[in-house]
Enzyme design. Structure first.
Site, PDB file in Angstrom:
ATOM      1  N   VAL A   1      30.960 -10.540   6.547  1.00  0.00           N
ATOM      2  CA  VAL A   1      31.296 -11.310   7.741  1.00  0.00           C
ATOM      3  C   VAL A   1      30.130 -12.236   8.055  1.00  0.00           C
ATOM      4  O   VAL A   1      28.979 -11.796   8.102  1.00  0.00           O
ATOM      5  CB  VAL A   1      31.574 -10.398   8.954  1.00  0.00           C
ATOM      6  N   GLY A   2      30.423 -13.516   8.248  1.00  0.00           N
ATOM      7  CA  GLY A   2      29.395 -14.485   8.585  1.00  0.00           C
ATOM      8  C   GLY A   2      29.304 -14.728  10.072  1.00  0.00           C
ATOM      9  O   GLY A   2      29.698 -13.891  10.891  1.00  0.00           O
TER      10      GLY A   2
ATOM     11  N   THR B   1      33.877 -24.765   6.370  1.00  0.00           N
ATOM     12  CA  THR B   1      34.192 -24.140   7.654  1.00  0.00           C
ATOM     13  C   THR B   1      34.655 -25.218   8.630  1.00  0.00           C
ATOM     14  O   THR B   1      34.170 -26.342   8.598  1.00  0.00           O
ATOM     15  CB  THR B   1      32.951 -23.425   8.213  1.00  0.00           C
TER      16      THR B   1
ATOM     17  N   THR C   1      28.150 -24.380  11.491  1.00  0.00           N
ATOM     18  CA  THR C   1      28.537 -24.251  10.094  1.00  0.00           C
ATOM     19  C   THR C   1      27.278 -24.232   9.246  1.00  0.00           C
ATOM     20  O   THR C   1      26.340 -24.996   9.497  1.00  0.00           O
ATOM     21  CB  THR C   1      29.462 -25.410   9.669  1.00  0.00           C
ATOM     22  N   GLY C   2      27.255 -23.353   8.251  1.00  0.00           N
ATOM     23  CA  GLY C   2      26.063 -23.253   7.418  1.00  0.00           C
ATOM     24  C   GLY C   2      25.913 -21.864   6.853  1.00  0.00           C
ATOM     25  O   GLY C   2      26.908 -21.159   6.629  1.00  0.00           O
ATOM     26  N   THR C   3      24.682 -21.447   6.620  1.00  0.00           N
ATOM     27  CA  THR C   3      24.407 -20.122   6.072  1.00  0.00           C
ATOM     28  C   THR C   3      24.567 -19.090   7.185  1.00  0.00           C
ATOM     29  O   THR C   3      23.673 -18.910   8.015  1.00  0.00           O
ATOM     30  CB  THR C   3      22.985 -20.067   5.487  1.00  0.00           C
ATOM     31  N   GLY C   4      25.712 -18.408   7.178  1.00  0.00           N
ATOM     32  CA  GLY C   4      26.097 -17.574   8.312  1.00  0.00           C
ATOM     33  C   GLY C   4      25.119 -16.482   8.659  1.00  0.00           C
ATOM     34  O   GLY C   4      24.869 -16.201   9.843  1.00  0.00           O
TER      35      GLY C   4
END
Length: 341
Positions: free
Chosen positions: A231-232, A202, A253-256
């Site tokens: 969708v994150g 991302t 940024t990461g686990t949405g």
């Protein structure tokens, strides 16, 4: 400036109250020793792990060149007296066009071998924002997100409607094959074979202009082999992106899914605003304490109106770079280049 004892006690009480409400511990002393001063623009290319020796010298050169190109694009805007909003859009467009990142060209595939792109942008001057989700045929989703902000009454548009809106506003149609890269295709095949899916990639940017106005932008292709329609956090204002010129501009940024549940980006702003935390402590509290407590990891770039940049990450590393007021550019790829807090 000296703080009176009653005011200090109120801050302590408020900090404790915030900890009780949010369910995560608030550190008693500032963290964030990795904060950088005098920054006008910063970008990231995703949180994850990139230890030394894991990529070739040619790949390292390509990554650093892309980050530098994005930083120069945004810095040119700032140096010329342009707005932070223009700067973050231009920086993110560069990264969307680079196949090394998971945004635009080089985006990952969903479970149906399609590309679904998400992006958002926010102006810290007045909290105006725009976002798109599940875009299929727009080369630079970040610019479409800005069009949503400036040419519609909405904040978020998705799927076919967002692509149609792009055409109605003169954005050229882009076929899906433009986004294809062999690297992402191979990752999809591995994921469908039961191997771990690619993570990270991302992209995002934060900036402060000459008027001390902040802006933030984030763009992503999401997760490899994600369900169609997933969708994150990247297009969700307050989760993956937030900007308020009184507090902070942040791109996550990461686990949405967890960043959405934790309202991560806005939480950083709230800690700066209500608890009077410095940006490095606020960002570290959310990224290194709250998000892991919810069972996930990630990172962020967070910039305050004075030009203080924090880049916390609960993953081993975060790809990022920044440019200072005097034009000095720094790019950071490897896990040992960016302090976790």
């Amino acid at each position: 400036m000296a703080v009176s004892r009653p005011h200090a006690l109120r801050l302590v009480a408020l900090t404790a109250l915030l900890g009780a409400i949010t369910g995560f511990a608030v550190p008693s002393a500032p963290t964030g020793s990795g904060a950088v001063r005098e920054v006008v623009l910063a970008v990231h290319g995703g949180a994850g792990s990139l230890p030394r020796g894991s990529i070739t010298p040619e790949q390292e050169k390509a990554y650093r060149a892309a980050l530098e190109k994005a930083l120069r694009a945004g810095y040119t805007v700032i140096r010329g007296g342009g707005s932070s909003l223009d700067a973050v859009e231009q920086a993110v467009r560069v990264l969307e066009d680079d196949p090394n990142f998971n945004a635009g060209k080089g985006a990952v595939f969903n479970t149906d071998a399609e590309h679904e792109l998400d992006a958002s942008i926010m102006d810290g001057r007045d909290l105006r924002s725009g976002a798109v989700a599940g875009v299929h045929n727009t080369r630079n989703p970040i610019s479409l997100a800005r069009l949503v902000m400036e040419r519609s009454k909405h904040v978020l548009m998705a799927g076919r409607g967002a692509d149609t809106f792009a055409l109605q506003n003169g954005v050229p149609y882009t076929t899906q094959d433009y986004f294809f890269t062999q690297r992402r295709w191979d990752a999809l095949i591995r994921a469908k074979g039961g191997q771990a899916a690619d993570t990270g990639g991302t992209v995002g940017a934060v900036a402060v202009d000459r008027d001390r106005q902040l802006a933030a932008a984030t763009s992503t292709g999401g997760l490899t082999n994600k369900l169609v329609g997933r969708v994150g956090d990247s297009p969700i204002i307050g989760a993956g992106t937030y900007a308020n010129s009184k507090t902070v501009a942040i791109s996550c940024t990461g686990t949405g899914e967890v960043f959405i549940r934790g309202v991560a980006a806005h939480d950083v702003s709230a800690l700066v605003d209500y608890a009077r935390m410095p940006v490095e402590r606020a960002a570290s509290t959310v990224v290194n304490e709250k998000i892991p407590a919810l069972g996930a990891t990630g990172g962020a770039i967070a910039l305050d109106p004075k030009g203080t940049l924090a880049t916390p990450h609960s993953t081993p590393g975060i790809i990022n770079g920044y440019v200072t007021r005097d034009g000095t550019i720094v790019t950071r790829l490897y896990d040992d280049e960016t302090p976790a807090r």
